[in-house]
Scaffold this active site. Structure first.
Site, mmCIF file in Angstrom:
data_model
loop_
_atom_site.group_PDB
_atom_site.id
_atom_site.type_symbol
_atom_site.label_atom_id
_atom_site.label_comp_id
_atom_site.label_asym_id
_atom_site.label_seq_id
_atom_site.Cartn_x
_atom_site.Cartn_y
_atom_site.Cartn_z
ATOM 1 N N PHE A 1 12.551 2.846 -0.659
ATOM 2 C CA PHE A 1 11.824 2.073 -1.679
ATOM 3 C C PHE A 1 10.348 2.371 -1.470
ATOM 4 C CE2 PHE A 1 9.853 -2.042 -2.896
ATOM 5 C CZ PHE A 1 10.490 -2.331 -4.099
ATOM 6 N N GLN B 1 9.836 -16.346 27.444
ATOM 7 C CA GLN B 1 9.246 -17.220 28.462
ATOM 8 C C GLN B 1 10.309 -17.713 29.448
ATOM 9 O OE1 GLN B 1 6.053 -17.446 28.365
ATOM 10 N NE2 GLN B 1 5.635 -18.971 29.944
ATOM 11 N N GLY C 1 11.369 -15.446 32.256
ATOM 12 C CA GLY C 1 10.412 -15.076 33.295
ATOM 13 C C GLY C 1 10.120 -13.580 33.225
ATOM 14 N N SER D 1 4.408 0.850 -1.326
ATOM 15 C CA SER D 1 3.093 0.706 -0.666
ATOM 16 C C SER D 1 2.324 2.023 -0.635
ATOM 17 C CB SER D 1 3.281 0.219 0.777
ATOM 18 O OG SER D 1 3.978 -0.992 0.788
ATOM 19 N N GLU D 2 1.003 1.864 -0.669
ATOM 20 C CA GLU D 2 0.103 3.023 -0.571
ATOM 21 C C GLU D 2 -0.997 2.685 0.434
ATOM 22 O OE1 GLU D 2 -1.357 4.030 -4.452
ATOM 23 O OE2 GLU D 2 0.668 4.404 -5.225
ATOM 24 N N GLU E 1 7.411 -6.541 3.061
ATOM 25 C CA GLU E 1 7.934 -7.265 1.883
ATOM 26 C C GLU E 1 7.130 -8.543 1.621
ATOM 27 O OE1 GLU E 1 12.149 -7.413 1.055
ATOM 28 O OE2 GLU E 1 12.462 -5.699 2.370
ATOM 29 N N GLY F 1 -1.151 -2.269 -0.169
ATOM 30 C CA GLY F 1 0.045 -2.815 0.475
ATOM 31 C C GLY F 1 0.321 -4.170 -0.150
ATOM 32 N N SER G 1 3.258 -12.990 5.713
ATOM 33 C CA SER G 1 3.405 -14.457 5.698
ATOM 34 C C SER G 1 2.311 -15.129 4.866
ATOM 35 C CB SER G 1 3.365 -14.999 7.127
ATOM 36 O OG SER G 1 4.532 -14.591 7.804
HETATM 37 C C1 LIG Z 1 7.752 -1.546 9.612
HETATM 38 C C2 LIG Z 1 7.309 -1.529 8.194
HETATM 39 C C3 LIG Z 1 8.178 -1.070 7.201
HETATM 40 C C4 LIG Z 1 7.752 -1.016 5.869
HETATM 41 N N1 LIG Z 1 8.598 -0.498 4.903
HETATM 42 C C5 LIG Z 1 8.146 -0.354 3.629
HETATM 43 C C6 LIG Z 1 8.974 0.280 2.621
HETATM 44 O O1 LIG Z 1 10.120 0.670 2.878
HETATM 45 N N2 LIG Z 1 8.453 0.451 1.382
HETATM 46 C C7 LIG Z 1 7.189 0.043 1.045
HETATM 47 O O2 LIG Z 1 6.809 0.225 -0.095
HETATM 48 N N3 LIG Z 1 6.395 -0.562 1.976
HETATM 49 C C8 LIG Z 1 6.835 -0.769 3.248
HETATM 50 N N4 LIG Z 1 6.042 -1.369 4.192
HETATM 51 C C9 LIG Z 1 4.673 -1.740 3.819
HETATM 52 C C10 LIG Z 1 4.464 -3.246 3.806
HETATM 53 O O3 LIG Z 1 5.083 -3.817 2.700
HETATM 54 C C11 LIG Z 1 2.946 -3.464 3.880
HETATM 55 O O4 LIG Z 1 2.539 -3.094 5.177
HETATM 56 C C12 LIG Z 1 2.579 -4.911 3.600
HETATM 57 O O5 LIG Z 1 2.794 -5.206 2.243
HETATM 58 C C13 LIG Z 1 1.118 -5.185 3.957
HETATM 59 O O6 LIG Z 1 0.295 -4.223 3.375
HETATM 60 P P1 LIG Z 1 -0.812 -3.479 4.266
HETATM 61 O O7 LIG Z 1 -0.180 -2.928 5.478
HETATM 62 O O8 LIG Z 1 -1.541 -2.531 3.368
HETATM 63 O O9 LIG Z 1 -1.777 -4.628 4.725
HETATM 64 P P2 LIG Z 1 -2.924 -5.317 3.845
HETATM 65 O O10 LIG Z 1 -2.501 -5.404 2.418
HETATM 66 O O11 LIG Z 1 -4.210 -4.655 4.171
HETATM 67 O O12 LIG Z 1 -2.918 -6.785 4.418
HETATM 68 C C14 LIG Z 1 -3.314 -7.031 5.784
HETATM 69 C C15 LIG Z 1 -3.239 -8.500 6.053
HETATM 70 O O13 LIG Z 1 -4.114 -9.207 5.207
HETATM 71 C C16 LIG Z 1 -3.601 -10.501 4.957
HETATM 72 N N5 LIG Z 1 -3.499 -10.710 3.518
HETATM 73 C C17 LIG Z 1 -3.155 -9.807 2.576
HETATM 74 N N6 LIG Z 1 -3.128 -10.360 1.350
HETATM 75 C C18 LIG Z 1 -3.463 -11.654 1.512
HETATM 76 C C19 LIG Z 1 -3.614 -12.763 0.626
HETATM 77 N N7 LIG Z 1 -3.398 -12.639 -0.689
HETATM 78 N N8 LIG Z 1 -4.002 -13.954 1.150
HETATM 79 C C20 LIG Z 1 -4.218 -14.086 2.491
HETATM 80 N N9 LIG Z 1 -4.071 -13.075 3.368
HETATM 81 C C21 LIG Z 1 -3.700 -11.888 2.895
HETATM 82 C C22 LIG Z 1 -2.233 -10.571 5.637
HETATM 83 O O14 LIG Z 1 -2.351 -11.160 6.919
HETATM 84 C C23 LIG Z 1 -1.873 -9.116 5.774
HETATM 85 O O15 LIG Z 1 -0.938 -8.885 6.819
HETATM 86 C C24 LIG Z 1 6.458 -1.453 5.533
HETATM 87 C C25 LIG Z 1 5.598 -1.930 6.531
HETATM 88 C C26 LIG Z 1 6.010 -1.974 7.844
HETATM 89 C C27 LIG Z 1 5.047 -2.476 8.893
#
Ligand SMILES: Cc1cc2nc3c(=O)[nH]c(=O)nc-3n(C[C@H](O)[C@H](O)[C@H](O)COP(=O)(O)OP(=O)(O)OC[C@H]3O[C@@H](n4cnc5c(N)ncnc54)[C@H](O)[C@@H]3O)c2cc1C
Length: 384
Positions: free
Chosen positions: A128, A340, A343, A131-132, A367, A136, A370
């Site tokens: 799927f 924890q 140990g 993301s770019e 996905e 993300g 949080s």
């Molecule tokens: C192990 C793994 C597998 C993945 N697999 C896929 C996949 O199969 N296909 C795909 O398309 N993508 C995939 N992803 C991408 C994933 O969905 C993105 O990493 C995620 O959506 C976060 O985007 P980012 O890494 O660009 O972080 P950013 O968008 O830069 O966000 C960084 C942090 O900013 C905070 N933040 C962001 N938006 C908000 C908001 N609106 N309000 C408050 N805080 C916010 C959050 O704490 C977030 O973690 C995967 C990621 C990981 C780590």
């Protein structure tokens, strides 16, 4: 022995209880032998085994039956059970479902017959690609483009963090086709893994290994018939797919948490300190009680969301966001407490709770992180 009493909750039917018991026995029998040192090979072997024994039939609807639908309770139960046994097995199953999800939900009969038969049999691995590097959480900011050229579309751009990147036989790719600004100008395409112009730019290594890559599209040409849905529907397709699968991320977290709680209960009974079992200490009992409440509360939210979708709710955005948010955060707390209580053993490389500690972390990010789930929940409150 994990608690199975939740299966008696009214969210489930007898078929769900039977499936959970059968899969638990299958996982105990089949997953332990798979060598995880080569992540790609392990993932392929798991997909083959899941396909061979019919478990992937649940990852997508039967393409021969136009009325067939995904059963979200089944997806969640499978993910919970596999995650309890082996994180990579959960990943392999989940990606067959999520990768093919847009085809399952919006594909034409031809697209479903061509691709779902293979993904459900374990003959094709799916991915799927949403993301770019610069989008993300900010999905509407996608810059990968798909330009119409005669009977084809030509895709250019980059996707990153793509699970199964490097081993997938089929990618669902979301790209900008420009029907409108932001989220209104995206479309979804089926791109075979061996398409000319699709290249793996980087394999990404993470703390709990699974196949992951950055992918580049350089004049990658696909027939216009490979578009899923209509031009401009890409964002809707991506969100509707995540709506179905998001609560199942919570289910995977729940599987990890149940395993951690079992390990902690076992340790508390069998580790003797100060002349008595560790579990005789009231503070330890407090930890165990908090963990048990977190596990049950997660399960209630997850299966509430899955049940609501299976009852025909068109969207379960709020319920799925609550399930994913709560279950992934709670699993992190439960696993941390299990570490924890173990140990020094808790941080020993390769110990089950150490592996769970690494395994859970990414689920709070992908996905929808949080923080993003909180925004979704708050917006739904405001809207109502
Ligand atoms: C192990 C793994 C597998 C993945 N697999 C896929 C996949 O199969 N296909 C795909 O398309 N993508 C995939 N992803 C991408 C994933 O969905 C993105 O990493 C995620 O959506 C976060 O985007 P980012 O890494 O660009 O972080 P950013 O968008 O830069 O966000 C960084 C942090 O900013 C905070 N933040 C962001 N938006 C908000 C908001 N609106 N309000 C408050 N805080 C916010 C959050 O704490 C977030 O973690 C995967 C990621 C990981 C780590």
């Amino acid at each position: 022995m994990p608690d199975k009493t939740f299966l008696n909750w009214p969210f489930f039917e007898q078929r769900h209880r039977d499936l959970a018991a059968k899969l638990d026995a299958w996982a105990a029998e089949n997953l332990g032998h798979i060598d995880h040192r080569d992540t790609d090979a392990a993932c392929r072997a798991i997909v083959t085994a899941l396909g061979r024994d019919g478990w992937l039939l649940y990852s997508a609807p039967d393409p021969a039956d136009p009325a067939a639908k995904l059963d979200v309770r089944t997806l969640a139960l499978i993910r919970e059970t596999l995650a309890r046994h082996d994180g990579l097995a959960d990943f392999a199953f989940a990606m067959q479902g999520l990768g093919a999800g847009p085809i399952s939900l919006f594909g034409t009969s031809d697209q479903r017959c061509t691709w779902l038969s293979s993904t459900r049999g374990g003959d094709a691995i799916s991915a799927f690609a949403l993301s770019e590097p610069a989008s993300g959480s900010d999905v509407a900011n996608i810059t990968t483009s798909a330009r119409r050229d005669g009977d084809d579309y030509v895709i250019d751009g980059e996707k990153t963090w793509i699970s199964n990147g490097g081993i997938a036989d089929v990618y669902v790719v979301f790209a900008r086709t420009g029907e409108g600004p932001g989220a209104k100008g995206l479309s979804a395409f089926i791109v075979p893994g061996d398409a000319k112009g699709l290249e793996i730019a980087e394999r990404i290594v993470v703390i709990a290994p699974h196949p992951l890559a950055r992918i580049r599209f350089d004049k990658c040409r696909v027939p216009a018939s490979s578009m899923i849905g209509k031009p401009g529907e890409g964002f809707k397709i991506a969100m509707a797919t995540l709506d179905v699968f998001r609560s199942t991320v919570g289910a995977a977290a729940l599987g990890f948490a149940r395993r951690a709680l079992d390990a902690a209960a076992d340790r508390s009974a069998n580790r003797h300190l100060f002349g008595a079992p560790l579990g005789n200490l009231q503070m330890v009992q407090g930890h165990l009680a908090d963990m048990a409440v977190d596990v049950d509360a997660s399960a209630l939210l997850i299966y509430r969301a899955a049940w609501a979708k299976d009852q025909g709710a068109p969207r379960i955005t709020r319920e799925a966001a609550m399930a994913k948010l709560y279950a992934t955060e709670a699993a992190q707390r439960v696993i941390d407490a299990a570490v924890q209580l173990h140990g020094g053993d808790g941080v020993r490389s390769g110990h089950p709770v150490e592996m769970l500690y690494r395994e859970i972390r990414a689920l709070r990010i992908y996905e929808g992180a949080s923080d993003v789930q909180k925004v979704v929940i708050a917006r739904s409150l405001a809207a109502s």
